[in-house]
Scaffold this active site. Structure first.
Site, PDB file in Angstrom:
ATOM      1  N   GLY A   1       0.811  -1.203   0.000  1.00 24.23           N
ATOM      2  CA  GLY A   1       0.000   0.000   0.000  1.00 24.23           C
ATOM      3  C   GLY A   1       0.850   1.262   0.000  1.00 24.23           C
ATOM      4  CB  ALA A   2      -0.161   4.830  -0.029  1.00 24.37           C
TER       5      ALA A   2
ATOM      6  CE  LYS B   1       4.021   0.879  -3.352  1.00 20.58           C
ATOM      7  NZ  LYS B   1       3.618   1.816  -2.296  1.00 20.58           N
ATOM      8  CB  SER B   2       9.959   3.134  -3.146  1.00 23.57           C
ATOM      9  OG  SER B   2       8.898   3.157  -4.075  1.00 23.57           O
TER      10      SER B   2
ATOM     11  CB  ALA C   1      11.624   7.621 -12.852  1.00 21.81           C
ATOM     12  CB  THR C   2       6.780   4.913 -14.644  1.00 24.74           C
ATOM     13  OG1 THR C   2       6.283   4.858 -13.305  1.00 24.74           O
ATOM     14  CG2 THR C   2       7.595   3.662 -14.938  1.00 24.74           C
TER      15      THR C   2
ATOM     16  CG  HIS D   1      10.749   8.135  -4.829  1.00 27.14           C
ATOM     17  ND1 HIS D   1      10.742   6.776  -4.972  1.00 27.14           N
ATOM     18  CD2 HIS D   1       9.572   8.465  -4.261  1.00 27.14           C
ATOM     19  CE1 HIS D   1       9.605   6.302  -4.502  1.00 27.14           C
ATOM     20  NE2 HIS D   1       8.868   7.299  -4.071  1.00 27.14           N
TER      21      HIS D   1
ATOM     22  CD  GLU E   1      12.765  10.901 -15.630  1.00 29.30           C
ATOM     23  OE1 GLU E   1      11.529  10.821 -15.472  1.00 29.30           O
ATOM     24  OE2 GLU E   1      13.557  11.077 -14.684  1.00 29.30           O
TER      25      GLU E   1
END
Length: 192
Positions: free
Chosen positions: A11-12, A16-17, A35-36, A51, A64
């Site tokens: 979840g937010a 996780k990152s 990065a998306t 980030h 990117e």
């Protein structure tokens, strides 16, 4: 861990990152970060800044890829010791609602998005380095009240299943802790 695919979901603000970054750094001196996100407002700009602040330039090659990520993945797996793709759900929303958005039913849109994800997975597997995909688990809450949000939730769930099936490991993050759910997953025995 050459060629290993890993999915990290949760979840937010589940961690996780950060977990994915540490995981990738464990496998190489020079890591690729794909990065998306498209920076369309101040809130997203701040998220990107946070980030980036965690990633020292000496260890990371930044790419990117809000679109055509399979092309970028092909380059990243050649240039880095390990690759981090952050994140699938942002990439999926770019594909689903950005330029060249597919038309049709939810299922038809899902097929178009899943075809792009298949190209991405093929590009990741073409390299001989670990690739870690980060994704959000968006379907664990209440059913959204509007059709667009329900469509997004459903397609995100299908994409996560697609990547999890291809992955060697799947980590679920909660409260900063990661659990390898693929190790714990129930497997049906093949019928003869």
């Amino acid at each position: 861990m050459p060629g290993k695919l890993v999915l990290v979901t949760g979840g937010a603000r589940s961690g996780k990152s950060e977990f994915a970054e540490k995981y990738v750094l464990h496998y190489g001196a020079k890591c690729a970060y794909i990065a998306t996100a498209e920076i369309l407002d101040d809130e997203m700009a701040e998220r990107v800044r946070l980030h980036q602040a965690r990633r020292p330039q000496t260890r990371w090659i930044n790419f990117e890829a809000p679109y055509n990520a399979h092309e970028v993945m092909g380059e990243a797996v050649q240039r880095a010791d390990a690759v981090l793709f952050d994140c699938l759900t942002l990439y999926m929303s770019n594909l689903l609602y950005g330029k060249n958005a597919p038309q049709g039913t939810t299922e038809e849109k899902a097929q178009a998005v899943k075809a792009e994800i298949a190209k991405l997975l093929d590009a990741a597997r073409a390299g001989d380095v670990p690739v870690v995909f980060v994704s959000n688990e968006v379907g664990a809450g209440i059913v959204p009240e509007n059709a667009m949000a329900r469509e997004y939730r459903d397609i995100a769930g299908w994409v996560n299943q697609q990547v999890a099936e291809a992955a060697d490991s799947v980590f679920y993050c909660v409260a900063g802790q990661a659990v390898d759910v693929k190790k714990l997953a129930f497997k049906f025995e093949e019928e003869n």
